[in-house]
Design a protein around this motif. Structure first.
Motif, PDB file in Angstrom:
ATOM      1  N   LYS A  62     -12.436  38.744  37.308  1.00 30.88           N
ATOM      2  CA  LYS A  62     -11.171  38.222  37.033  1.00 30.88           C
ATOM      3  C   LYS A  62     -10.905  36.913  37.608  1.00 30.88           C
ATOM      4  O   LYS A  62     -10.175  35.962  37.067  1.00 30.88           O
ATOM      5  N   ASN A  63     -11.418  36.700  38.922  1.00 29.23           N
ATOM      6  CA  ASN A  63     -11.304  35.032  39.464  1.00 29.23           C
ATOM      7  C   ASN A  63     -12.235  34.437  39.095  1.00 29.23           C
ATOM      8  O   ASN A  63     -11.994  33.259  39.976  1.00 29.23           O
ATOM      9  N   LEU A  64     -13.058  34.580  38.256  1.00 27.96           N
ATOM     10  CA  LEU A  64     -14.177  33.423  38.036  1.00 27.96           C
ATOM     11  C   LEU A  64     -13.628  32.684  36.947  1.00 27.96           C
ATOM     12  O   LEU A  64     -13.334  32.963  35.812  1.00 27.96           O
ATOM     13  N   GLU A  65     -13.670  31.292  37.379  1.00 22.37           N
ATOM     14  CA  GLU A  65     -13.276  30.222  36.182  1.00 22.37           C
ATOM     15  C   GLU A  65     -14.356  29.843  35.315  1.00 22.37           C
ATOM     16  O   GLU A  65     -15.390  29.624  35.631  1.00 22.37           O
ATOM     17  N   THR A  66     -14.178  30.185  33.846  1.00 18.84           N
ATOM     18  CA  THR A  66     -14.992  30.124  33.184  1.00 18.84           C
ATOM     19  C   THR A  66     -15.044  28.882  31.911  1.00 18.84           C
ATOM     20  O   THR A  66     -15.452  28.785  30.734  1.00 18.84           O
ATOM     21  N   ALA A  67     -13.827  27.914  32.207  1.00 16.27           N
ATOM     22  CA  ALA A  67     -13.607  27.139  31.470  1.00 16.27           C
ATOM     23  C   ALA A  67     -14.747  26.005  31.120  1.00 16.27           C
ATOM     24  O   ALA A  67     -14.854  25.448  29.988  1.00 16.27           O
ATOM     25  N   LYS A  68     -15.483  25.770  32.212  1.00 15.91           N
ATOM     26  CA  LYS A  68     -16.913  24.978  31.796  1.00 15.91           C
ATOM     27  C   LYS A  68     -18.044  25.814  31.513  1.00 15.91           C
ATOM     28  O   LYS A  68     -19.175  25.174  31.852  1.00 15.91           O
ATOM     29  N   ALA A  69     -17.885  27.072  31.292  1.00 20.00           N
ATOM     30  CA  ALA A  69     -19.265  27.821  31.156  1.00 20.00           C
ATOM     31  C   ALA A  69     -20.245  27.258  30.447  1.00 20.00           C
ATOM     32  O   ALA A  69     -21.537  27.552  30.241  1.00 20.00           O
ATOM     33  N   ASP A  70     -19.875  26.649  29.026  1.00 20.42           N
ATOM     34  CA  ASP A  70     -20.646  26.471  28.122  1.00 20.42           C
ATOM     35  C   ASP A  70     -21.023  24.974  28.203  1.00 20.42           C
ATOM     36  O   ASP A  70     -22.125  24.510  27.143  1.00 20.42           O
ATOM     37  N   LYS A  93     -38.930  22.244  29.560  1.00 19.04           N
ATOM     38  CA  LYS A  93     -37.820  22.869  28.560  1.00 19.04           C
ATOM     39  C   LYS A  93     -38.130  24.590  28.789  1.00 19.04           C
ATOM     40  O   LYS A  93     -37.174  25.032  28.478  1.00 19.04           O
ATOM     41  N   ASP A  94     -39.358  24.781  29.266  1.00 16.75           N
ATOM     42  CA  ASP A  94     -39.735  26.143  29.306  1.00 16.75           C
ATOM     43  C   ASP A  94     -39.522  26.839  30.516  1.00 16.75           C
ATOM     44  O   ASP A  94     -40.206  26.553  31.591  1.00 16.75           O
ATOM     45  N   PHE A  95     -38.385  27.221  30.783  1.00 16.96           N
ATOM     46  CA  PHE A  95     -37.848  28.120  32.098  1.00 16.96           C
ATOM     47  C   PHE A  95     -36.891  29.365  31.812  1.00 16.96           C
ATOM     48  O   PHE A  95     -36.311  29.329  30.767  1.00 16.96           O
ATOM     49  N   VAL A  96     -36.681  29.822  32.739  1.00 18.11           N
ATOM     50  CA  VAL A  96     -35.580  31.081  32.351  1.00 18.11           C
ATOM     51  C   VAL A  96     -34.340  30.713  32.469  1.00 18.11           C
ATOM     52  O   VAL A  96     -33.757  29.703  33.361  1.00 18.11           O
ATOM     53  N   PRO A  97     -33.594  31.245  31.657  1.00 19.10           N
ATOM     54  CA  PRO A  97     -32.194  30.657  31.432  1.00 19.10           C
ATOM     55  C   PRO A  97     -31.471  30.861  32.770  1.00 19.10           C
ATOM     56  O   PRO A  97     -31.339  32.029  33.347  1.00 19.10           O
ATOM     57  N   MET A  98     -30.527  29.913  33.246  1.00 15.89           N
ATOM     58  CA  MET A  98     -29.777  29.986  34.368  1.00 15.89           C
ATOM     59  C   MET A  98     -28.343  29.533  34.311  1.00 15.89           C
ATOM     60  O   MET A  98     -28.258  28.572  33.127  1.00 15.89           O
ATOM     61  N   CYS A  99     -27.651  29.597  35.113  1.00 15.46           N
ATOM     62  CA  CYS A  99     -26.163  29.146  35.296  1.00 15.46           C
ATOM     63  C   CYS A  99     -25.960  28.684  36.176  1.00 15.46           C
ATOM     64  O   CYS A  99     -26.567  29.070  37.375  1.00 15.46           O
ATOM     65  N   VAL A 100     -25.115  27.782  36.518  1.00 13.27           N
ATOM     66  CA  VAL A 100     -24.604  27.008  37.872  1.00 13.27           C
ATOM     67  C   VAL A 100     -23.428  27.486  38.219  1.00 13.27           C
ATOM     68  O   VAL A 100     -22.328  27.609  37.390  1.00 13.27           O
ATOM     69  N   PHE A 101     -23.059  28.080  39.431  1.00 16.74           N
ATOM     70  CA  PHE A 101     -21.601  28.497  40.009  1.00 16.74           C
ATOM     71  C   PHE A 101     -21.548  27.752  41.301  1.00 16.74           C
ATOM     72  O   PHE A 101     -22.305  27.248  41.837  1.00 16.74           O
ATOM     73  N   SER A 102     -20.129  27.443  41.176  1.00 18.14           N
ATOM     74  CA  SER A 102     -19.628  27.098  42.577  1.00 18.14           C
ATOM     75  C   SER A 102     -18.427  27.675  43.245  1.00 18.14           C
ATOM     76  O   SER A 102     -17.794  28.549  42.644  1.00 18.14           O
ATOM     77  N   CYS A 141     -17.859  28.921  36.959  1.00 19.82           N
ATOM     78  CA  CYS A 141     -19.001  28.479  36.391  1.00 19.82           C
ATOM     79  C   CYS A 141     -19.037  27.096  36.000  1.00 19.82           C
ATOM     80  O   CYS A 141     -18.149  26.842  35.243  1.00 19.82           O
ATOM     81  N   GLU A 142     -19.976  26.360  36.408  1.00 20.99           N
ATOM     82  CA  GLU A 142     -20.096  25.008  36.074  1.00 20.99           C
ATOM     83  C   GLU A 142     -20.758  24.662  34.993  1.00 20.99           C
ATOM     84  O   GLU A 142     -20.852  23.586  34.291  1.00 20.99           O
ATOM     85  N   GLY A 143     -21.546  25.573  34.374  1.00 21.59           N
ATOM     86  CA  GLY A 143     -22.181  25.452  33.099  1.00 21.59           C
ATOM     87  C   GLY A 143     -23.700  26.209  33.204  1.00 21.59           C
ATOM     88  O   GLY A 143     -23.941  26.747  34.096  1.00 21.59           O
ATOM     89  N   LYS A 144     -24.196  25.885  31.852  1.00 29.06           N
ATOM     90  CA  LYS A 144     -25.764  26.618  31.696  1.00 29.06           C
ATOM     91  C   LYS A 144     -26.674  25.364  31.977  1.00 29.06           C
ATOM     92  O   LYS A 144     -26.586  24.204  31.576  1.00 29.06           O
TER      93      LYS A 144
END
Length: 267
Positions: A6-14, A94-103, A112-115
């Motif tokens: 609920k407290n995770l900001e996802t405005a920049k997740a994409d 380009k060949d790597f495991v999908p990851m996301c960046v969090f702050s 969530c700062e993005g993918k």
């Protein structure tokens, strides 16, 4: 987990972000620049809290084929050392495991700062190979230098050189290991004995039995200094072995030899 979601900001997740593996000198320069910008922003109004630390140059050839990758080059805005490379080549994967960046902000807010869209490895650009070689030599020289400190003791009576209480036993035990082993004394029974003449040994035994009527084998070996087996042979001929009684375990002359010794003493 539900409360954290609920407290995770996802405005920049994409948003697409880059993941770069950079050398230590680059990350240190960026951290120092961010710290300096933070100090200036707290002291002066209108300063930029996010300074420009580097710029990326993309080399694009309109006639290139789709299989040929783009050429990326990063140029540092400032460096703390003249020999630190200022230009780096970015090798894209380009060949790597999908990851996301969090702050996480100072007040604990998660975002969530993005993918991760591209992954890069950095290496010094060919334009800075000379400077990079100098930097490597400086590191090697620094690693070989041993910083030793000498301190003059003001108290020269030896009080400062006393070991700590917990180390006294440790030092004594380690010192004992370094001492040379003492030679093991040779027992008299282990030494090689030389046989006497039989008649001579019988006379010695007769004189010993004149002093004491009962003798053990051990005491006779000490007095005569003869081999054990040879002495037993003589005693079997001259003596009787007491297996019981008050003189158990001792030898005494046979009666016929006792008479001969008494007669010899009488004459």
């Amino acid at each position: 987990m539900a409360e954290e979601g609920k407290n995770l900001e996802t405005a920049k997740a994409d948003r697409s972000v880059w993941l770069m593996k950079c050398p230590t000198v680059v990350s240190r320069a960026w951290q120092e620049a961010a710290a300096a910008a933070g100090a200036s922003s707290s002291g002066a109004a209108g300063s930029n809290p996010n300074p420009v630390v580097a710029k990326v140059v993309v080399s694009l050839d309109p006639l290139r084929s789709e299989e040929q990758p783009l050429q990326f080059k990063m140029e540092m805005a400032q460096t703390d050392n003249d020999n630190t490379p200022k230009s780096y080549s970015l090798n894209m994967f380009k060949d790597f495991v999908p990851m996301c960046v969090f702050s996480e902000a100072n007040h604990g807010k998660l975002a969530c700062e993005g993918k991760v869209g591209h992954k890069f490895d950095m290496e010094p650009h060919s334009d800075n190979l000379v400077d990079y070689g100098k930097l490597c030599r400086e590191r090697t020289k620094k690693s070989m230098v041993k910083n030793r400190k000498l301190m003059v003791l003001a108290n020269d009576n030896g009080m400062s050189m006393r070991p700590l209480p917990g180390l006294v036993g440790l030092m004594s035990s380690s010192g004992s290991k370094q001492k040379e082993k003492k030679p093991i004394p040779v027992k008299p029974s282990d030494m090689k004995r030389t046989r006497r003449d039989r008649r001579e040994l019988e006379n010695i035994l007769f004189k010993l039995f004149e002093k004491h009527p009962n003798w053990s084998l051990k005491n006779l070996m000490q007095e005569t200094d003869q081999p054990e087996q040879f002495l037993k042979e003589i005693l079997n001929d001259l003596c009787v072995y007491n297996k019981r009684g008050p003189n158990q375990g001792t030898h005494e002359l046979k009666p016929e030899y006792k008479k001969s010794t008494e007669e010899a003493d009488a004459t």
